[in-house]
Design a protein around this motif. Structure first.
Motif, PDB file in Angstrom:
ATOM      1  N   GLY A  28       0.745  -1.046  -0.070  1.00 47.06           N
ATOM      2  CA  GLY A  28       0.144  -0.466   0.071  1.00 47.06           C
ATOM      3  C   GLY A  28       0.912   1.152   0.143  1.00 47.06           C
ATOM      4  N   VAL A  29       1.951   1.008  -0.308  1.00 48.61           N
ATOM      5  CA  VAL A  29       2.751   2.294  -0.651  1.00 48.61           C
ATOM      6  C   VAL A  29       2.859   2.999  -1.693  1.00 48.61           C
ATOM      7  CG1 VAL A  29       4.278   1.886   1.910  1.00 48.61           C
ATOM      8  CG2 VAL A  29       5.306   0.928  -0.685  1.00 48.61           C
ATOM      9  N   VAL A  30       2.477   2.883  -2.484  1.00 46.79           N
ATOM     10  CA  VAL A  30       1.993   3.057  -4.112  1.00 46.79           C
ATOM     11  C   VAL A  30       1.124   3.888  -4.652  1.00 46.79           C
ATOM     12  CG1 VAL A  30       2.565   2.599  -6.511  1.00 46.79           C
ATOM     13  CG2 VAL A  30       3.946   1.217  -5.365  1.00 46.79           C
ATOM     14  N   ARG A  31       0.889   4.967  -5.168  1.00 46.14           N
ATOM     15  CA  ARG A  31       0.434   5.630  -5.536  1.00 46.14           C
ATOM     16  C   ARG A  31       0.033   5.979  -6.901  1.00 46.14           C
ATOM     17  NH1 ARG A  31      -3.201   7.714  -1.537  1.00 46.14           N
ATOM     18  NH2 ARG A  31      -2.854   7.368   0.426  1.00 46.14           N
ATOM     19  N   ARG A  35      -3.758   8.212  -5.929  1.00 46.99           N
ATOM     20  CA  ARG A  35      -5.251   6.938  -5.608  1.00 46.99           C
ATOM     21  C   ARG A  35      -4.146   6.016  -5.418  1.00 46.99           C
ATOM     22  NH1 ARG A  35     -10.338   6.755  -9.665  1.00 46.99           N
ATOM     23  NH2 ARG A  35     -10.911   8.843  -9.398  1.00 46.99           N
ATOM     24  N   GLN A  36      -4.644   5.364  -4.686  1.00 41.97           N
ATOM     25  CA  GLN A  36      -3.273   4.384  -3.560  1.00 41.97           C
ATOM     26  C   GLN A  36      -3.840   3.150  -4.177  1.00 41.97           C
ATOM     27  OE1 GLN A  36      -4.543   1.993   0.564  1.00 41.97           O
ATOM     28  NE2 GLN A  36      -2.481   2.864   1.176  1.00 41.97           N
ATOM     29  N   ASP A  38      -2.928  -1.160  -4.334  1.00 42.08           N
ATOM     30  CA  ASP A  38      -2.720  -1.715  -3.472  1.00 42.08           C
ATOM     31  C   ASP A  38      -3.443  -3.041  -3.118  1.00 42.08           C
ATOM     32  OD1 ASP A  38      -5.882  -2.139  -3.371  1.00 42.08           O
ATOM     33  OD2 ASP A  38      -5.570  -1.115  -0.241  1.00 42.08           O
ATOM     34  N   SER A  52       4.658   7.421  -7.195  1.00 45.10           N
ATOM     35  CA  SER A  52       4.392   7.845  -6.094  1.00 45.10           C
ATOM     36  C   SER A  52       5.541   6.281  -5.147  1.00 45.10           C
ATOM     37  CB  SER A  52       4.502   9.171  -5.257  1.00 45.10           C
ATOM     38  OG  SER A  52       3.013   8.516  -4.732  1.00 45.10           O
ATOM     39  N   ASP A  54       6.360   5.608  -1.059  1.00 43.22           N
ATOM     40  CA  ASP A  54       6.680   5.377  -0.246  1.00 43.22           C
ATOM     41  C   ASP A  54       6.837   7.506  -0.200  1.00 43.22           C
ATOM     42  OD1 ASP A  54       6.531   4.282   1.601  1.00 43.22           O
ATOM     43  OD2 ASP A  54       8.407   3.850   1.215  1.00 43.22           O
TER      44      ASP A  54
END
Length: 250
Positions: A28-31, A35-36, A38, A52, A54
């Protein structure tokens, strides 16, 4: 550019290996565009989407293209469990690059390395049929019947190969040299075709991909492709794509 698997985009940007990038996505650290993301599968366009990890945004990768004269014994994967030398180790580049297609360990000659996934797909996918030229040094002589069989196509385990362009460069009783151009990429295809007509291969070298020539590049050395060479590869792959589409509609 077409959308690609998110983990592949991340790996191409140098974040980590594809497997590690998958773990980052699931954590869940990627957007993507705020928007996340996961879960998998997930896709993104590296040229237009804001990605992005983190909180740190990935920069769109600069496209790089190299021609390498692969020596014998070097393999065309990015990692090798057996510890053999890999082609990417011979090219000094800060980008995460990979080989377009493969040459087996015993085959030398032209290989293209890049981080352009779209071009890689177009030059390696069977439907695009970009021609590749090899020079084989064989034991004995290739007779006229064998030449015609190669030109018409040879039956292998996967089926019948496509037509090949064949030119005998040197004919001798103990050793001959043959130039063969094919538009497929079956495993060890040229070696297997020649073995099928009764002439074992002593050495094999790829000299051309499409209109891109190996030229005088020394073994183990590489050079960046010119803008004209890159454009030529893209045009040729696009042209074969259109031809394939027309054939499928016929």
């Amino acid at each position: 550019m077409a959308r690609e698997r998110l983990q592949k985009v991340m790996a191409s940007a140098g974040v980590a290996s594809r497997r590690e990038c998958e773990e980052l996505i699931l954590a869940g650290v990627v957007r993507v565009n705020g928007r996340q993301v996961d879960s998998l599968p997930a896709f993104a366009d590296p040229d237009t989407d804001a990605i992005s990890v983190d909180g740190r945004r990935l920069k769109p990768p600069q496209r790089v293209y190299f021609a390498l004269n692969k020596p014998k014994g070097v393999i065309c994967t990015n990692r090798d469990p057996q510890g053999r030398k890999v082609a990417v180790d011979l090219v000094q580049c800060s980008q995460r690059i990979f080989c377009i297609g493969r040459l087996d360990a015993d085959t030398t000659g032209l290989i293209v390395l890049t981080n352009d996934a779209e071009l890689t797909n177009r030059l390696t996918h069977p439907r695009y049929k970009v021609p590749k030229t090899y020079i084989a040094t064989i034991k004995g002589r290739l007779d006229a019947d064998a030449v015609q069989r190669l030109k018409r196509g040879i039956w292998l385990a996967e089926g019948k190969t496509g037509k090949a362009a064949v030119k005998v460069l040197k004919a001798g009783h103990k050793e001959s040299a043959v130039e063969i151009t094919i538009s497929q990429g079956l495993n060890r295809q040229v070696r297997r075709m020649l073995a099928n007509v009764g002439v074992p291969v002593k050495s094999l070298k790829r000299t051309r991909i499409g209109k891109l020539k190996l030229g005088p590049l020394p073994s183990g050395q590489y050079r960046p492709l010119s803008k004209a060479e890159i454009a030529s590869l893209k045009r040729e792959s696009a042209a074969t794509t259109k031809a394939s589409n027309r054939a499928s509609r016929a």
